[in-house]
Design a protein around this motif. Structure first.
Motif, mmCIF file in Angstrom:
data_model
loop_
_atom_site.group_PDB
_atom_site.id
_atom_site.type_symbol
_atom_site.label_atom_id
_atom_site.label_comp_id
_atom_site.label_asym_id
_atom_site.label_seq_id
_atom_site.Cartn_x
_atom_site.Cartn_y
_atom_site.Cartn_z
ATOM 1 N N ARG A 133 0.834 -1.200 0.000
ATOM 2 C CA ARG A 133 0.000 0.000 0.000
ATOM 3 C C ARG A 133 0.871 1.253 0.000
ATOM 4 O O ARG A 133 0.584 2.215 -0.709
ATOM 5 C CB ARG A 133 -0.923 0.004 1.219
ATOM 6 C CG ARG A 133 -1.960 -1.085 1.233
ATOM 7 C CD ARG A 133 -2.831 -0.985 2.490
ATOM 8 N NE ARG A 133 -3.609 0.248 2.473
ATOM 9 C CZ ARG A 133 -4.762 0.422 1.806
ATOM 10 N NH1 ARG A 133 -5.286 -0.581 1.126
ATOM 11 N NH2 ARG A 133 -5.385 1.574 1.837
ATOM 12 N N GLU A 137 0.653 4.254 -2.646
ATOM 13 C CA GLU A 137 0.308 5.607 -2.187
ATOM 14 C C GLU A 137 1.398 6.590 -2.566
ATOM 15 O O GLU A 137 1.119 7.723 -2.976
ATOM 16 C CB GLU A 137 0.052 5.608 -0.682
ATOM 17 C CG GLU A 137 -1.270 4.970 -0.313
ATOM 18 C CD GLU A 137 -1.507 4.881 1.180
ATOM 19 O OE1 GLU A 137 -0.571 5.131 1.986
ATOM 20 O OE2 GLU A 137 -2.653 4.557 1.568
ATOM 21 N N ARG A 150 -8.854 5.990 3.049
ATOM 22 C CA ARG A 150 -9.319 4.974 2.092
ATOM 23 C C ARG A 150 -9.172 5.410 0.638
ATOM 24 O O ARG A 150 -9.723 4.784 -0.257
ATOM 25 C CB ARG A 150 -10.784 4.658 2.385
ATOM 26 C CG ARG A 150 -11.065 4.204 3.804
ATOM 27 C CD ARG A 150 -11.397 2.800 3.947
ATOM 28 N NE ARG A 150 -11.891 2.224 2.714
ATOM 29 C CZ ARG A 150 -12.450 1.069 2.627
ATOM 30 N NH1 ARG A 150 -12.629 0.356 3.687
ATOM 31 N NH2 ARG A 150 -12.857 0.582 1.474
ATOM 32 N N ASP A 153 -7.972 2.728 -1.693
ATOM 33 C CA ASP A 153 -9.013 1.712 -1.863
ATOM 34 C C ASP A 153 -10.069 2.143 -2.874
ATOM 35 O O ASP A 153 -10.539 1.334 -3.671
ATOM 36 C CB ASP A 153 -9.683 1.392 -0.522
ATOM 37 C CG ASP A 153 -8.702 0.803 0.473
ATOM 38 O OD1 ASP A 153 -7.870 -0.026 0.065
ATOM 39 O OD2 ASP A 153 -8.774 1.176 1.649
ATOM 40 N N TYR A 154 -10.436 3.424 -2.857
ATOM 41 C CA TYR A 154 -11.441 3.912 -3.798
ATOM 42 C C TYR A 154 -10.929 3.869 -5.234
ATOM 43 O O TYR A 154 -11.661 3.510 -6.150
ATOM 44 C CB TYR A 154 -11.882 5.336 -3.440
ATOM 45 C CG TYR A 154 -12.613 5.421 -2.124
ATOM 46 C CD1 TYR A 154 -13.626 4.536 -1.801
ATOM 47 C CD2 TYR A 154 -12.279 6.389 -1.188
ATOM 48 C CE1 TYR A 154 -14.295 4.597 -0.591
ATOM 49 C CE2 TYR A 154 -12.941 6.460 0.027
ATOM 50 C CZ TYR A 154 -13.946 5.560 0.318
ATOM 51 O OH TYR A 154 -14.594 5.630 1.526
ATOM 52 N N VAL A 156 -8.625 1.816 -6.417
ATOM 53 C CA VAL A 156 -8.544 0.404 -6.809
ATOM 54 C C VAL A 156 -9.936 -0.164 -7.092
ATOM 55 O O VAL A 156 -10.133 -0.914 -8.047
ATOM 56 C CB VAL A 156 -7.800 -0.426 -5.738
ATOM 57 C CG1 VAL A 156 -7.905 -1.916 -6.018
ATOM 58 C CG2 VAL A 156 -6.336 -0.007 -5.658
ATOM 59 N N GLN A 157 -10.917 0.215 -6.280
ATOM 60 C CA GLN A 157 -12.286 -0.266 -6.490
ATOM 61 C C GLN A 157 -12.813 0.179 -7.854
ATOM 62 O O GLN A 157 -13.397 -0.609 -8.594
ATOM 63 C CB GLN A 157 -13.187 0.268 -5.370
ATOM 64 C CG GLN A 157 -14.611 -0.190 -5.472
ATOM 65 C CD GLN A 157 -15.464 0.396 -4.344
ATOM 66 O OE1 GLN A 157 -15.136 1.425 -3.757
ATOM 67 N NE2 GLN A 157 -16.562 -0.260 -4.042
ATOM 68 N N THR A 172 -6.955 -7.959 -2.972
ATOM 69 C CA THR A 172 -6.407 -7.281 -1.813
ATOM 70 C C THR A 172 -5.687 -8.288 -0.935
ATOM 71 O O THR A 172 -6.210 -9.352 -0.648
ATOM 72 C CB THR A 172 -7.543 -6.622 -0.986
ATOM 73 O OG1 THR A 172 -8.247 -5.711 -1.824
ATOM 74 C CG2 THR A 172 -6.993 -5.908 0.232
ATOM 75 N N ARG A 174 -4.864 -8.284 2.555
ATOM 76 C CA ARG A 174 -5.300 -7.493 3.712
ATOM 77 C C ARG A 174 -4.121 -7.005 4.561
ATOM 78 O O ARG A 174 -3.293 -7.776 5.012
ATOM 79 C CB ARG A 174 -6.251 -8.319 4.560
ATOM 80 C CG ARG A 174 -7.011 -7.506 5.571
ATOM 81 C CD ARG A 174 -8.218 -8.311 6.047
ATOM 82 N NE ARG A 174 -8.993 -7.606 7.021
ATOM 83 C CZ ARG A 174 -9.922 -6.714 6.744
ATOM 84 N NH1 ARG A 174 -10.189 -6.428 5.500
ATOM 85 N NH2 ARG A 174 -10.593 -6.122 7.699
ATOM 86 N N PHE A 178 -1.822 -4.897 -2.705
ATOM 87 C CA PHE A 178 -2.649 -5.436 -3.771
ATOM 88 C C PHE A 178 -1.806 -6.293 -4.701
ATOM 89 O O PHE A 178 -0.603 -6.079 -4.854
ATOM 90 C CB PHE A 178 -3.308 -4.309 -4.570
ATOM 91 C CG PHE A 178 -4.216 -3.456 -3.729
ATOM 92 C CD1 PHE A 178 -5.535 -3.819 -3.522
ATOM 93 C CD2 PHE A 178 -3.736 -2.301 -3.112
ATOM 94 C CE1 PHE A 178 -6.373 -3.045 -2.734
ATOM 95 C CE2 PHE A 178 -4.573 -1.520 -2.325
ATOM 96 C CZ PHE A 178 -5.890 -1.895 -2.132
#
Length: 185
Positions: A133, A137, A150, A153-154, A156-157, A172, A174, A178
């Motif tokens: 991550r 980032e 997040r 995450d947004y 990637v979604q 993912t 966790r 990723f």
């Protein structure tokens, strides 16, 4: 609970049995739009039978084809076989992303946002392994000011939805990051 004899399901037709042996599902469009979506998420090849007064969906996924209703069995079997051949050819081609931020695989392509293109490029460079991550980032926000907890995450979604039809999956790991997998069946 047993069904009475008048409630029994009809025997599958020869067409349905042949399509099942090929591994292709027949979906009536637009009546079975939800089934089409579920099969697409599961990676099941689909042959859409489009009602006479309707248009086929746009875009057509890579694992699907369509025919106008009514269609004869021979035409549907031929379309299903060509679909499987096209999918096999497609699976042998690795995805690439260009400077134009377009992700390409065989004849299919998806235009990506600058953030999505950076993530896909990095993940493809490390295909099959987890990318942290922090690394992603840093790639998106080099000044260290991540807009929110997040935010990654947004992005990637959104990206997952855009590339699903290319048979590319981002999972993912966790707490770690990723990993990207390219379906090369």
């Amino acid at each position: 609970m047993r069904r009475s004899s008048d409630e029994t399901e009809p025997a599958p037709s020869a067409l349905m049995e042949r399509l099942a042996r090929l591994g292709v599902e027949l979906v009536r469009w637009p009546q079975q739009a939800a089934l089409r979506s579920a099969l697409a998420r599961a990676g099941v090849p689909r042959l859409l039978l489009v009602e006479a007064d309707d248009s086929p969906p746009n875009p057509i996924g890579l694992a699907e084809d369509w025919a106008s209703s009514p269609a004869d069995d021979a035409q549907l079997i031929d379309k299903a076989q060509r679909l499987l051949e096209r999918m096999a050819e497609y699976a042998s081609v690795a995805p690439t992303i260009g400077d134009d931020r377009v992700l390409r695989r065989a004849e299919a392509s998806v235009a990506l946002s600058p953030s999505e293109a950076k993530i896909v490029g990095c993940l493809l460079d490390h295909s099959g392994t987890v990318v942290g991550r922090d690394e992603l980032e840093q790639l998106l926000w080099p000044d260290g000011h991540v807009p929110g907890q997040r935010s990654l995450d947004y992005v990637v979604q959104r990206l997952r939805r855009r590339i699903a039809d290319l048979n590319i999956c981002i999972n993912t790991s966790r707490g770690r990051g990723f990993v990207i997998y390219v379906d090369d069946r």
